[in-house]
Design a protein around this motif. Structure first.
Motif, PDB file in Angstrom:
ATOM      1  N   VAL A  11      33.051 -12.448  46.605  1.00  0.00           N
ATOM      2  CA  VAL A  11      32.975 -13.995  46.088  1.00  0.00           C
ATOM      3  C   VAL A  11      32.800 -14.121  44.655  1.00  0.00           C
ATOM      4  CG1 VAL A  11      31.043 -15.824  46.625  1.00  0.00           C
ATOM      5  CG2 VAL A  11      31.711 -13.979  48.464  1.00  0.00           C
ATOM      6  N   SER A  12      33.206 -15.180  44.451  1.00  0.00           N
ATOM      7  CA  SER A  12      33.081 -15.850  42.776  1.00  0.00           C
ATOM      8  C   SER A  12      33.239 -17.406  42.793  1.00  0.00           C
ATOM      9  CB  SER A  12      34.090 -15.289  42.045  1.00  0.00           C
ATOM     10  OG  SER A  12      35.401 -15.557  42.477  1.00  0.00           O
ATOM     11  N   ARG A  13      32.606 -17.861  41.836  1.00  0.00           N
ATOM     12  CA  ARG A  13      32.665 -19.287  41.704  1.00  0.00           C
ATOM     13  C   ARG A  13      33.628 -19.540  40.393  1.00  0.00           C
ATOM     14  NH1 ARG A  13      29.833 -22.700  37.931  1.00  0.00           N
ATOM     15  NH2 ARG A  13      29.605 -24.782  38.766  1.00  0.00           N
ATOM     16  N   LEU A  14      34.267 -20.386  40.701  1.00  0.00           N
ATOM     17  CA  LEU A  14      35.577 -20.969  39.631  1.00  0.00           C
ATOM     18  C   LEU A  14      35.554 -21.896  39.151  1.00  0.00           C
ATOM     19  CD1 LEU A  14      38.268 -19.990  38.501  1.00  0.00           C
ATOM     20  CD2 LEU A  14      39.276 -20.570  40.586  1.00  0.00           C
ATOM     21  N   CYS A  15      35.529 -22.157  37.916  1.00  0.00           N
ATOM     22  CA  CYS A  15      35.646 -23.357  37.122  1.00  0.00           C
ATOM     23  C   CYS A  15      37.191 -23.381  36.623  1.00  0.00           C
ATOM     24  CB  CYS A  15      34.662 -23.738  36.066  1.00  0.00           C
ATOM     25  SG  CYS A  15      32.974 -23.712  36.586  1.00  0.00           S
ATOM     26  N   VAL A  16      37.965 -24.259  37.355  1.00  0.00           N
ATOM     27  CA  VAL A  16      39.416 -24.286  37.177  1.00  0.00           C
ATOM     28  C   VAL A  16      39.534 -24.635  35.412  1.00  0.00           C
ATOM     29  CG1 VAL A  16      41.670 -25.091  37.658  1.00  0.00           C
ATOM     30  CG2 VAL A  16      39.794 -24.568  39.449  1.00  0.00           C
ATOM     31  N   TYR A  17      40.441 -23.962  35.007  1.00  0.00           N
ATOM     32  CA  TYR A  17      40.809 -24.524  33.412  1.00  0.00           C
ATOM     33  C   TYR A  17      41.250 -25.934  33.470  1.00  0.00           C
ATOM     34  CZ  TYR A  17      41.259 -19.357  32.341  1.00  0.00           C
ATOM     35  OH  TYR A  17      41.065 -18.225  32.038  1.00  0.00           O
ATOM     36  N   VAL A  88      35.390 -19.010  45.602  1.00  0.00           N
ATOM     37  CA  VAL A  88      36.467 -18.428  45.968  1.00  0.00           C
ATOM     38  C   VAL A  88      36.090 -17.186  46.990  1.00  0.00           C
ATOM     39  CG1 VAL A  88      38.576 -16.862  45.328  1.00  0.00           C
ATOM     40  CG2 VAL A  88      37.775 -19.064  44.045  1.00  0.00           C
ATOM     41  N   VAL A  89      36.620 -16.977  48.061  1.00  0.00           N
ATOM     42  CA  VAL A  89      36.248 -15.628  49.012  1.00  0.00           C
ATOM     43  C   VAL A  89      37.574 -15.060  49.024  1.00  0.00           C
ATOM     44  CG1 VAL A  89      35.441 -14.947  51.315  1.00  0.00           C
ATOM     45  CG2 VAL A  89      34.643 -17.247  50.132  1.00  0.00           C
TER      46      VAL A  89
END
Length: 237
Positions: A11-17, A88-89
């Motif tokens: 599991v992660s947290r993504l801040c998209v470019y 994101v999983v």
């Protein structure tokens, strides 16, 4: 020692470019995974994901509340329409970190392991605080290859991806034994534990219920790592 996440997922947290790529769209780096299914849970902003798969080219809208997932072999490219944020999983936690991704670089780079390694590398492995220039450089190179591959798929159908898939597999052959070990120690072991518990329950044995415990991560294990699609806050139990 902390328990693994359910099913051995990552599991992660993504801040998209949000910077522009050569085709004028802001967003991330197109790539595939060879063994891992990936899921997006959109938590903020809006945008889209462009995909190339056995279904051809598609673009899927992303907005808060959307859950979207795709299987290995799907080329995916995130487009940031504004402050796009995603949880994101990933299946097989550990495999993505061990290199289970291939970027859509031009064919001549994919055919040369040394050139591929040089093109995909980031200073300090993309650790938090790394200058973003290198991440944008490799992203823009992958966009170039993505457009070539997309044009081929739109002209010849999904069969046009066969050459890219073959090159991706060839690049990762040296890592397969390592990946198998990670899978056996992670997701496979997690799945087996359910079988052990079912067998115990069938015998009327409730021992594992008495061993229950709670695990918490109050904040990400690492914040701001340069990922392929944006800045990653990762949780590593």
């Amino acid at each position: 020692m902390r328990d693994p996440l359910p099913g051995g997922v990552g599991v992660s947290r993504l801040c998209v470019y949000d910077t522009l790529t050569p085709d004028g769209l802001p967003g991330g780096t197109p790539h595939i995974h060879l063994c891992c299914t990936e899921a997006y849970v959109v938590t903020g902003g809006h945008g889209a994901v462009q995909t190339l798969s056995a279904q051809g080219f598609a673009e899927h809208e992303l907005r808060p509340g959307t859950v979207l997932w795709f299987s290995p072999g799907t080329v995916h490219r995130l487009v940031n329409g504004g402050d796009l944020q995603i949880v994101v999983v990933m299946s097989n936690s550990g495999l993505p970190e061990a290199g289970d991704a291939v970027l859509t670089f031009p064919a001549e780079i994919l055919a040369d392991p040394d050139r591929y390694s040089a093109a995909v590398a980031l200073p300090n492995g993309g650790a938090p605080g790394t200058d973003l220039t290198s991440a944008y450089r490799r992203r823009d190179l992958a966009i170039e290859g993505f457009h070539t591959l997309r044009a081929a798929v739109e002209r010849d159908g999904p069969k046009a991806m066969a050459g890219f898939h073959a090159a991706a597999v060839a690049l990762k052959q040296p890592l397969l034994d390592q990946w198998r070990t990670r899978w056996e120690d992670g997701a496979f072991r997690a799945a087996q534990s359910t079988g052990v518990q079912l067998d115990a329950l069938a015998r009327g044995d409730s021992t594992h219920l008495g061993e229950a415990r709670v695990t918490a991560l109050p904040r990400p294990t690492e914040e701001g790592r340069l990922g392929m699609c944006g800045l990653l806050n990762t949780y590593v139990p």
